[in-house]
Design a protein around this motif. Sequence first.
Motif, PDB file in Angstrom:
ATOM      1  N   LYS A  77       4.069   9.789  -9.771  1.00 37.56           N
ATOM      2  CA  LYS A  77       3.476   9.994 -11.095  1.00 37.56           C
ATOM      3  C   LYS A  77       2.794  11.355 -11.177  1.00 37.56           C
ATOM      4  N   GLU A  78       2.176  11.778 -10.094  1.00 38.84           N
ATOM      5  CA  GLU A  78       1.544  13.099 -10.056  1.00 38.84           C
ATOM      6  C   GLU A  78       2.613  14.191 -10.216  1.00 38.84           C
ATOM      7  N   THR A 111       7.739  -4.542 -17.979  1.00 36.82           N
ATOM      8  CA  THR A 111       6.456  -4.826 -17.362  1.00 36.82           C
ATOM      9  C   THR A 111       5.843  -3.529 -16.873  1.00 36.82           C
ATOM     10  N   ALA A 112       4.596  -3.318 -17.226  1.00 34.31           N
ATOM     11  CA  ALA A 112       3.902  -2.106 -16.825  1.00 34.31           C
ATOM     12  C   ALA A 112       3.260  -2.292 -15.459  1.00 34.31           C
ATOM     13  N   VAL A 113       3.191  -1.213 -14.710  1.00 38.17           N
ATOM     14  CA  VAL A 113       2.507  -1.212 -13.418  1.00 38.17           C
ATOM     15  C   VAL A 113       1.440  -0.136 -13.475  1.00 38.17           C
ATOM     16  N   LYS A 114       0.214  -0.515 -13.231  1.00 40.14           N
ATOM     17  CA  LYS A 114      -0.888   0.440 -13.230  1.00 40.14           C
ATOM     18  C   LYS A 114      -1.530   0.398 -11.852  1.00 40.14           C
ATOM     19  N   ILE A 115      -1.756   1.554 -11.288  1.00 37.94           N
ATOM     20  CA  ILE A 115      -2.441   1.611 -10.009  1.00 37.94           C
ATOM     21  C   ILE A 115      -3.639   2.543 -10.142  1.00 37.94           C
ATOM     22  N   GLU A 116      -4.668   2.251  -9.408  1.00 39.35           N
ATOM     23  CA  GLU A 116      -5.855   3.093  -9.354  1.00 39.35           C
ATOM     24  C   GLU A 116      -6.264   3.220  -7.910  1.00 39.35           C
ATOM     25  N   SER A 155       3.248  16.848 -13.426  1.00 38.11           N
ATOM     26  CA  SER A 155       3.407  18.276 -13.209  1.00 38.11           C
ATOM     27  C   SER A 155       4.716  18.767 -13.817  1.00 38.11           C
ATOM     28  N   LEU A 156       5.786  18.030 -13.604  1.00 39.69           N
ATOM     29  CA  LEU A 156       7.086  18.400 -14.167  1.00 39.69           C
ATOM     30  C   LEU A 156       7.062  18.338 -15.697  1.00 39.69           C
ATOM     31  N   ASN A 157       6.413  17.318 -16.259  1.00 42.07           N
ATOM     32  CA  ASN A 157       6.313  17.214 -17.716  1.00 42.07           C
ATOM     33  C   ASN A 157       5.575  18.413 -18.296  1.00 42.07           C
ATOM     34  N   GLN A 158       4.525  18.854 -17.621  1.00 38.47           N
ATOM     35  CA  GLN A 158       3.782  20.025 -18.075  1.00 38.47           C
ATOM     36  C   GLN A 158       4.669  21.265 -18.012  1.00 38.47           C
ATOM     37  N   LYS A 168       0.836  -1.197   0.000  1.00 32.72           N
ATOM     38  CA  LYS A 168       0.000   0.000   0.000  1.00 32.72           C
ATOM     39  C   LYS A 168       0.875   1.253   0.000  1.00 32.72           C
ATOM     40  N   ASP A 169       1.945   1.245   0.808  1.00 34.07           N
ATOM     41  CA  ASP A 169       2.860   2.386   0.851  1.00 34.07           C
ATOM     42  C   ASP A 169       3.523   2.602  -0.510  1.00 34.07           C
ATOM     43  N   LEU A 170       3.915   1.517  -1.158  1.00 33.41           N
ATOM     44  CA  LEU A 170       4.536   1.620  -2.469  1.00 33.41           C
ATOM     45  C   LEU A 170       3.548   2.187  -3.492  1.00 33.41           C
ATOM     46  N   CYS A 171       2.300   1.768  -3.424  1.00 32.92           N
ATOM     47  CA  CYS A 171       1.266   2.299  -4.322  1.00 32.92           C
ATOM     48  C   CYS A 171       1.083   3.798  -4.104  1.00 32.92           C
ATOM     49  N   GLN A 172       1.049   4.213  -2.837  1.00 34.38           N
ATOM     50  CA  GLN A 172       0.917   5.639  -2.539  1.00 34.38           C
ATOM     51  C   GLN A 172       2.128   6.418  -3.057  1.00 34.38           C
TER      52      GLN A 172
END
Length: 123
Positions: A13-14, A111-116, A18-21, A3-7
Amino acid sequence: MLKDLCQNLAFAKEKLASLNQYILEIENDIIAMLPPKLEGSQMVPVKGWKVTTTHKLTRKLDFEAYQALDLPDSMQFVNLKPTIDLFKLRSIERLDPALVAKCVTTKPAKTAVKIEEVDDESC
């Protein structure tokens, strides 16, 4: 732990978005300050920096219209690139894997990692 890794991943990613923008905004400001160019590269020296911009055009081919031109070999400007039909490849692999192995090299990709984020009640 997971759970900590997902957070952490969601936060990173957020921040990355922001940096990419921010990067895109700076690049657009740089492009606006340089002489316009339709296609190709240009290098502009700036004290302490070398700025290179690469300008591209996208092109889409109407293959039927191209074929209708019936150009002689010396004037043809389209290369045909073979691609793998994954559905058919898998069918042949089931029938004769050795046949496919003679002409197709397979290696693992990233390998892709997707979290929601979901509410805890739905887990």
